[in-house]
Design an enzyme around this catalytic site. Structure first.
Site, PDB file in Angstrom:
ATOM      1  CG  HIS C 144      -1.770  -1.179   1.403  1.00 42.91           C
ATOM      2  ND1 HIS C 144      -3.006  -1.308   0.826  1.00 42.91           N
ATOM      3  CD2 HIS C 144      -1.553  -2.326   2.090  1.00 42.91           C
ATOM      4  CE1 HIS C 144      -3.529  -2.478   1.178  1.00 42.91           C
ATOM      5  NE2 HIS C 144      -2.659  -3.112   1.926  1.00 42.91           N
ATOM      6  CB  SER C 265      15.229  22.764 -14.063  1.00 42.57           C
ATOM      7  OG  SER C 265      15.155  24.171 -13.953  1.00 42.57           O
ATOM      8  CE  LYS C 271      11.614  19.806 -11.108  1.00 51.17           C
ATOM      9  NZ  LYS C 271      10.727  20.742 -11.792  1.00 51.17           N
ATOM     10  CD  GLU C 278       8.083  12.311 -15.550  1.00 51.39           C
ATOM     11  OE1 GLU C 278       7.104  12.956 -15.158  1.00 51.39           O
ATOM     12  OE2 GLU C 278       9.172  12.858 -15.887  1.00 51.39           O
TER      13      GLU C 278
END
Lengths: 475, 475, 475, 475
Positions: C144, C265, C271, C278
């Site tokens: 979970h 970035s 980052k 993705e």
């Protein structure tokens, strides 16, 4: 018919949900037949009274469906015959099971749209409750699940209010598209009687009559429209569910799911599994599957009625049975979620999330944005090499990067960052306040769908009463 | 970045379709920046002129996209920098690639909706052409692919006109839902500049600005809305395709597909394969798959922008590339289909297709419909046992079945049957004529979607020009 | 044929990938025709030599497909006629385009299965590399998305090795199912020539001939089998992708995606967006859509060949173009991921993740498991109230809860926890070591699919060469 | 837990189907615990006896599931505690609900595969019955739904036998893939007890133990494998259904659906709607939707158990509830279908369906096939202009087209045509006879899946007994 075939072809299970609508439509049909003297006024009255009694018997559980009578229509007619004799046979004048079932299913689906809109409004209201109660909480805004810029938690929740508002508009549109009466199409070609279709529509609170009889009995687009609207609503729920699951993880620890909405472990009492969110996310797959089901069933089907169309109802009912309880349970749960504002706030400024603000600072002072971007990149690399956040760098480090930096750059913090985004749609507190008010007001006056759709009777019921034994509205 | 990663993450292939929209949006953005003195008027003018030149270069093929520059935005900006120097860097003030790509895709999709509506209208027009040219042709109406009752061929075609009208309404609704500007949302939180979002929207002919910045950059509902509308339109085409395939079989032999639209066999020259219809039916699967694709991609995605969203464009473009050519080729083909009216007419009365009319004859004379039904059932069994159609039975046989039968029962033929269905939506010739006129008029005044949607700019183009190199509309 | 129809029906785009297979199959067919004296040996040799030249011309780019010649078959035959004259017309003896295209597509799909298996093995190898390099790293195991029990990171990676092994077995099974020759089925009924189908199969390295000619030309199950196997493999990748995205978030911070595989970035250099992960997650939707596409296309299709089947190839090729690059880029990326072992280890014991171990401690001492469970629940609540972890409680607190607790309970730590799970499939280090060795060995000896499938020629190529211009294997 | 949450999260509805498997697995687990002295032999015996009694109570209806006890596991444990007291708490030693539910579902799915194979074999047997009873019937073979070449009706049916044989192989493969035991994985990491997993597997007739504990509790591939196999089987049924619908139309009139399997019209008694076929075609959409459901649910799910996985069971059960009754009702119906052999035979030679044979005649005489093709094309155009079939042209017409024509060309008829296709897989009667025999024999010896799969226990039951109250096999 062989028993195995009877079992295979039976629709009684699904038909139970249609009994109310079938009787309503029959009453309206009988009244019109009488008005138009297609049957005598006396016969019409007999039939209507009989049907009204059957409706009562259905509610009281006295009348139940018998599988061997094939479908809802024959069950009602058989019961009617038992009550009033052969005159019951006049009810089927100027209609057919093909236009009847299309009518029943449309009436059901229209009501289902109204219920979905009602549930979506309640969910939006809950989101507003949670947002209003935490109006000043700042959290990290994410792109690529990486912290990017601080935003108000309320602003984040308002994004979902927007999504569910679009969903309500989709249901309102779907409702408008299905708001037309098939009855009068007969088996497929129209009927050779001087019927008055519009008056039947009026009595059933349906706006139009369907303009082509073949289309009337073969069209199930409206089932797809409902399922599509429901599926996208579930997709939105699944996005929110994903975030609730993330936020309640030990790693994020932004929220705590209330005990009543989580399963725990008797051995790890701190563990709160976001079961409701996980199930909602999982059940989204079911609605996407339902959409594939109805579209695939319709694909390549020649006109007009084919028995494949019987499968429209399981798809419709399944989807509704996923959607409504999901919306309701989320509406219950959200206002009870506990927010860890401190942890959100700390995360909001960590990981150099104010870098863009500092670039904007330079851009405001005249540096082309691309150059400002580059300068701040160097600054962040410096901070990173020192193992500190930007706010922990001394002013001297800033000044070394650009002469445009002045003391006020150190005032940039999460609050300043969100306040600066003071544009329509931006996360500045006053903008968010205004959006909270606008949405609250919109919801209070009930949904007014864009584009001046015909007003939709928003359901105020808590859950779908149609899936249980339905109530008949008396005329 | 590794070469394999560059190849894997590149969106250049899809981005080519967006160049026009990206430049348009940048021009509007720059003009607003100047107007609001966020950049100087002079800089704004320089940027706008540069962008207009790039638009021209794109049309002439002088400007092309370089994959190593990652995406359409960086390609345009790089070209602009080459033209006007560092001032180009000011264009990116108060925006981000996140709100830029959302804007480009919406502008594209809005235009795609307009094109779809235009193509749907042309297809409806073709259906009307075919219907008007064969206004008195009678064919069998089918249920369960069994002949049921005679209908006018024009009536049958009008059922499809209704379906495609609904499709146009879905695109109009989708257009209305996507008619809002993301620009100004910045990366995700809004921008810290005094921008004027509505004026940018106005310049781009977009009605609203999106009310929540997080929603603005993460919402791709509008892609799903387009694909859903397209999928249902293709499902309708697939139903028509199925019928064309059936009708052009040797068994039906109702129509002949024109040579230009069929492949034949060099060895069996009479064989006309309805390839166009078969491919359209097959490609319907592709659009259903595309719908699953976008919905599955969105499911469970946390806010805001995630790279998964890059996949919205292949899904959108694929679907458009199926839909528009399909609508166009059907619009071309239908008016050229040859009708075998005699064969249709013969089939329309065969297999006791007038039995229902004879039951209605009895019902008109006062027999309860269920009894009338039963009586005619016996009559048909008698005819069947004699191996004749109903019209070939002597009057005496009728009279033996019921005293209500009189000589005029023998006058019931296909023409009488269709004429008798003189109700709104029925197949009676005057009703069908009226529907043909109503639809022709509706189409001539272009589509006015129900519910007073904002008027949609119906595209008059023959095919999608966006899939090819796009044209920039000059201000 | 009208130009619009030619464009609509053309398959040239897809056909380019089949040229190699079409020529190979034609060579094998011609050789058999000669051997069986259906054409003369001399004609056969002429034809074969011509085809071999065309294969070379294709590789060199000298021979290209002309859209106006409709498909790959007519392009090759036209080229052959240009080379050797009318004798080329004898090649089409005893075959048809229907069995030809089925053969070409099967040969392609068989090769695609081998490539997929090769890529899956490389990906498993990368997972093993990463696991072996971090063999002793402990991380939290989740249920979970809540921390539940410590596990070895290598054990977690081995779960994916199992998944990809199953995928390879699915491709091996799919390969076995498609390993049969359609050629010889003619248009649909077989051919009236004394052909030798098995010898053609042998020459093409195909194991069997298809046992029914109608099935041979209408079956596209094998396309569905490939897409299904690919879809499930992508679903597995999407699960891994989700975890990589989570782990590289600031909240988890378990791993760092290597720079070459992430976009950053320019302004926030720390980052690292896990773009590859993705996109892989997003593209999974495309393969599910592709599966819906082929299944929907096949649904309800009467025998035998229908033009709808032309759509099998875009579905097949699209899926392959998603799968292979995804597997390859993950295989490249995974060994380069940096692990934050300390952070993983700390998380593994936080949040009372050792509670189950302590319950097991009591159960080992004879307490019924349910009671042990309850006792430890109380202990955790106590620790929680004190704001400490279980290991920080003094022994006295333990003893107060149960007399069975002794000093050794304090020795339970993450290492002890994982070591204790010393069962087949458990996370104990020696079990994991053994599984690493077993899988490494399995992979080194290449995949031996379960159930003694016929050995599958695992492709050793780095990526799909078939999507580019194919190479012809010379006999 | 709130009532609304209990209702939302409950799995009791689905769990009822698992009771038998849950108890079986618990018995095997308890026996192993005793054997390994993890619990005492005495405790083990007590537990086993208690469970056996509960199994009996389940069958007799004495034991039923109580929703407030959440799931099947807690229901059984609670009942056991009521029977034997606290010792029942020892049963849960060395296991968890996570590996328990995975085990129950796998046992169910393995049994479902065996049932599906049994039903597929019965359906193949029915197809063979119909084929053997009409062994010499000739029908038109179709491409593009256009008559192309004559084939034996039995040959056509054998194409479906091939399809269903592949389906059985897919289920056998799926069975092999799921034939491994999760039990012993505990919550996710394995258990700290000296368990003997293989002995539990052996007692449950499961071949292997799952090699990775995380995979054991999070893998639901096997559900997808079952649904995929079922979906493709339904796609095959839908193709057959489409043909039955076509064939029973007035236009084809090749077959007559037996009364017991069709709904008629009381008014048009000759009308036989192929309802069973239509519903089967429609329900195929449901299975495709179910496949989308499970794949979408699994997509992007992090390890290990997430509550989303609870949705695997509705998807699995729904699919089985579509598949098995469909296969059974088709198996019942097919042998009872009446064939109109004369009409089929007439259609088989109409529309120049022998043209290819005449081209082959010329090719056999040495003409290159392409030239033969062209010559016959001219011949057909001549016949068409005269309004006759090829066989009605005088020999002189033939001779004028080519000197190769001789008198024997007039002997080409449907029978000659099919007989000439005397190649493996061809429609020649002796080939078809041989295939009928081969398939009958294959089926009689039950399915031996290709590639020497481990023999699958083919179910001989008539329908799924698992959907009703299950029977427990006593040890």
């Amino acid at each position: 018919m062989a028993e195995i075939v009877e079992a295979y072809t039976s629709s009684i299970g699904a038909d139970a949900r249609l009994v109310e609508y079938d009787i309503q439509a029959s009453i309206a049909h009988a009244r019109m037949l009488g008005r138009r003297s297609i049957i005598t006024k006396k016969d019409a009255d007999l039939i209507i009274r009989g049907l009204e009694e059957i409706a009562d018997e259905w509610l009281s559980g006295e009348f139940t469906l018998r599988p061997e009578l094939e479908d809802v229509h024959m069950n009602v007619e058989t019961r009617l015959t038992a009550k009033i004799g052969a005159v019951a046979g006049r009810l089927h004048t100027a209609r057919s099971r093909n236009d009847q079932i299309a009518t029943d299913t449309r009436l059901y689906a229209m009501s289902a749209c109204a219920d979905a809109i009602g549930s979506l409004i309640r969910l939006q209201s809950s989101l507003l409750d949670l947002a209003e109660a935490n109006a000043s909480v700042i959290m990290p805004g994410y792109t690529h699940l990486q912290r990017a810029q601080p935003v108000l938690f309320a602003h984040h929740l308002l994004a979902y209010v927007q999504m569910f508002d679009r969903d309500a508009q989709r249901f309102a549109f779907a409702h408008g598209m299905m708001d037309a009466l098939p009855l009068g199409a007969g088996a497929l070609a129209g009927v050779p009687y001087p019927i008055d279709r519009q008056s039947v529509a009026d009595e059933l609170s349906v706006s139009n009559v369907i303009a082509n009889s073949l289309d009337a009995v073969s069209d199930r687009d409206f089932v797809a429209d409902y399922i599509y609207a429901a599926t996208l609503a579930m997709v939105h729920v699944s996005r929110l569910a994903e975030e609730l699951i993330l936020w309640s993880s030990a790693e994020f620890a932004f929220i705590r799911i209330p005990d009543a909405f989580a399963t725990g472990s008797s051995i790890m009492p701190q563990k709160k599994n976001a079961d409701v969110a996980e199930l909602a996310r999982g059940r989204t797959g079911r609605t996407i599957g339902g959409l594939v089901n109805i579209l695939t069933t319709l694909k390549g089907l020649p006109l007009t009625y084919n028995r494949d169309l019987q499968e429209d109802k399981p798809a419709l009912f399944d989807t509704e049975d996923v959607l409504l309880p999901t919306l309701e349970v989320f509406a219950e749960m959200l206002p009870k979620v506990t927010i860890n504002a401190d942890r959100m706030a700390a995360a909001a400024v960590a990981n150099y999330s104010l870098a863009t603000d500092i670039a904007d600072y330079l851009a405001h002072k005249g540096l082309p944005f691309r150059d400002a971007h580059e300068t701040v990149g160097k600054l962040v690399r410096l901070a990173e090499s020192k193992g500190v956040e930007l706010g922990e760098l001394p002013l001297a480090d800033y000044e070394r990067m650009s002469p445009l930096f002045e003391k006020d750059v150190l005032k940039i913090d999460a609050k300043a960052s969100v306040s600066a985004r003071d544009v329509p749609g931006g996360t500045a507190p006053k903008r968010v306040q205004s959006e909270l008010r606008r949405n609250r007001k919109r919801i209070q006056g009930y949904l007014q769908p864009v584009g001046a759709q015909p007003p939709v009777p928003v359901s105020k019921k808590g859950t779908n009463s149609r899936s249980a034994k339905p109530r008949t509205k008396k005329k």
